[in-house]
Design a protein around this motif. Structure first.
Motif, PDB file in Angstrom:
ATOM      1  N   ALA A 104      24.273 -12.595 -17.511  1.00 22.48           N
ATOM      2  CA  ALA A 104      22.924 -13.065 -17.201  1.00 22.48           C
ATOM      3  C   ALA A 104      22.618 -13.025 -15.707  1.00 22.48           C
ATOM      4  CB  ALA A 104      22.726 -14.491 -17.716  1.00 22.48           C
ATOM      5  N   PHE A 105      23.615 -12.714 -14.872  1.00 23.43           N
ATOM      6  CA  PHE A 105      23.426 -12.773 -13.430  1.00 23.43           C
ATOM      7  C   PHE A 105      23.022 -11.417 -12.863  1.00 23.43           C
ATOM      8  CE2 PHE A 105      26.708 -16.412 -13.011  1.00 23.43           C
ATOM      9  CZ  PHE A 105      25.733 -17.328 -13.349  1.00 23.43           C
ATOM     10  N   PRO A 106      22.023 -11.364 -11.999  1.00 22.30           N
ATOM     11  CA  PRO A 106      21.739 -10.128 -11.263  1.00 22.30           C
ATOM     12  C   PRO A 106      22.779  -9.910 -10.174  1.00 22.30           C
ATOM     13  CG  PRO A 106      20.267 -11.874 -10.554  1.00 22.30           C
ATOM     14  CD  PRO A 106      21.058 -12.432 -11.698  1.00 22.30           C
ATOM     15  N   GLY A 107      22.795  -8.696  -9.627  1.00 17.38           N
ATOM     16  CA  GLY A 107      23.797  -8.344  -8.641  1.00 17.38           C
ATOM     17  C   GLY A 107      23.753  -9.193  -7.383  1.00 17.38           C
ATOM     18  N   VAL A 108      22.558  -9.596  -6.969  1.00 17.00           N
ATOM     19  CA  VAL A 108      22.439 -10.407  -5.753  1.00 17.00           C
ATOM     20  C   VAL A 108      23.127 -11.755  -5.944  1.00 17.00           C
ATOM     21  CG1 VAL A 108      20.804 -11.545  -4.212  1.00 17.00           C
ATOM     22  CG2 VAL A 108      20.299  -9.264  -5.077  1.00 17.00           C
ATOM     23  N   PHE A 218      24.411  -4.622  -1.638  1.00 15.66           N
ATOM     24  CA  PHE A 218      23.410  -4.967  -0.629  1.00 15.66           C
ATOM     25  C   PHE A 218      23.641  -6.370  -0.068  1.00 15.66           C
ATOM     26  CE2 PHE A 218      19.240  -6.730   0.547  1.00 15.66           C
ATOM     27  CZ  PHE A 218      18.848  -5.795   1.483  1.00 15.66           C
ATOM     28  N   THR A 219      24.030  -7.296  -0.942  1.00 16.95           N
ATOM     29  CA  THR A 219      24.279  -8.667  -0.498  1.00 16.95           C
ATOM     30  C   THR A 219      25.500  -8.750   0.412  1.00 16.95           C
ATOM     31  OG1 THR A 219      23.369  -9.428  -2.601  1.00 16.95           O
ATOM     32  CG2 THR A 219      24.586 -11.039  -1.301  1.00 16.95           C
ATOM     33  N   LEU A 220      26.522  -7.938   0.125  1.00 18.40           N
ATOM     34  CA  LEU A 220      27.776  -7.999   0.879  1.00 18.40           C
ATOM     35  C   LEU A 220      27.861  -6.947   1.974  1.00 18.40           C
ATOM     36  CD1 LEU A 220      30.218  -8.400  -2.151  1.00 18.40           C
ATOM     37  CD2 LEU A 220      29.210 -10.211  -0.758  1.00 18.40           C
ATOM     38  N   ALA A 221      26.842  -6.123   2.137  1.00 16.08           N
ATOM     39  CA  ALA A 221      26.955  -4.917   2.965  1.00 16.08           C
ATOM     40  C   ALA A 221      27.088  -5.236   4.448  1.00 16.08           C
ATOM     41  CB  ALA A 221      25.764  -4.004   2.735  1.00 16.08           C
ATOM     42  N   THR A 222      28.321  -5.427   4.888  1.00 16.28           N
ATOM     43  CA  THR A 222      28.627  -5.517   6.308  1.00 16.28           C
ATOM     44  C   THR A 222      29.477  -4.328   6.726  1.00 16.28           C
ATOM     45  OG1 THR A 222      28.525  -7.925   6.238  1.00 16.28           O
ATOM     46  CG2 THR A 222      29.667  -6.945   8.104  1.00 16.28           C
TER      47      THR A 222
END
Length: 274
Positions: A104-108, A218-222
């Motif tokens: 149920a969770f989106p990638g973000v 995208f959320t983790l993109a460092t």
């Protein structure tokens, strides 16, 4: 005459909505991507992409990461899925709900959870600081992305394993057990071959999902260089529509090839098990 044409009309009516969705959301966008990536110089565009070390490194990292996630997911999901399908124990339904909840969770959201677990202020960092004096932070690397992809891949495969396990012929296992076969040998020679068509299909979906997943990356993109992020960078920061479209086509071809291969292999596995 009417008896023949009437079912045909119904078939067309039933297929039409799916066909319309396919054309609108796959065929037309892919055609537009192919047109943009060609830009009148298709050969030179793709040759430049395929000889660019950065793009090929990004593609290779994405393939390796997706394969690693798929392999780890299969191992963990087969063990958990067989246990859940064949054993009854207290709180089984609660455990199953928790294991499948990530669907149920989106990638973000998954990326944010990885940060809360392995980020600079995460749980793992706080525990490691107390135990070793060093703060372990890996959320913003390939390891963090691997953890995030693993998190949302396991539920998909567990559901497949449980569905396939309920259809296994228990008499074959009983016969093997009566002949003195060990539990490991029964699993290797009977259970896994019977599960193989479902596992191959599930692993292909898992691989394809990891190849194209964007929200978590995208959320983790460092310090993460995977192909979806490369496409995003070329499209938004560099305004390089041609390269972004071309890389999207390459990503789609690789994913389609894996799915087509899995479909052919799973068909062979079904024929062999039969």
């Amino acid at each position: 005459m009417n008896d023949v044409t009437f079912p045909l009309r119904w078939r067309i009516a039933l297929i039409a909505p799916a066909l319309a969705v396919f054309i609108a959301f796959w065929l037309l966008p892919m055609g537009a991507l192919a047109q943009i990536s060609g830009d009148g110089h298709a050969f030179s565009t793709y040759r430049a992409m395929l000889t660019n070390p950065r793009y090929m490194s990004s593609l290779g990292a994405t393939v390796v990461l997706s394969a690693a996630v798929t392999a780890a997911t299969l191992v963990l999901s087969v063990i958990a899925g067989l246990l859940l399908a064949r054993r009854e124990f207290p709180l089984k339904r609660t455990l199953l709900a928790l294991l499948t909840f990530p669907l149920a969770f989106p990638g973000v959201v998954v990326g944010f959870m990885v940060i809360m677990l392995a980020g600079r202020q995460g749980l793992i960092g706080a525990l490691s600081l107390k135990l070793t004096g060093d703060r372990w932070v890996f959320a913003y690397s390939m390891s963090g992305l691997f953890l995030g992809y693993l998190y949302f891949s396991i539920p998909r495969v567990i559901v497949t394993v449980m569905a396939s396990a309920t259809k296994l012929d228990a008499s074959l296992e009983e016969a093997a057990r009566s002949l003195g076969a060990s539990p490991w040998r029964i699993t290797r020679d009977i259970v896994l071959p019977a599960l193989s068509p479902g596992l191959i299909a599930a692993s292909a979906i898992c691989f394809a999902t990891a190849m194209g997943a964007f929200g978590t990356a995208f959320t983790l993109a460092t310090d993460i260089d995977v192909l979806p992020m490369t496409i995003y960078t070329e499209f938004t920061l560099n305004a390089n529509m041609v390269t972004a479209a071309g890389l999207s086509i390459v990503l789609g071809i690789v994913t389609w090839a894996v799915l087509a291969f899995a479909r052919s292999v799973s068909g062979s596995a079904v024929a062999a098990s039969a």
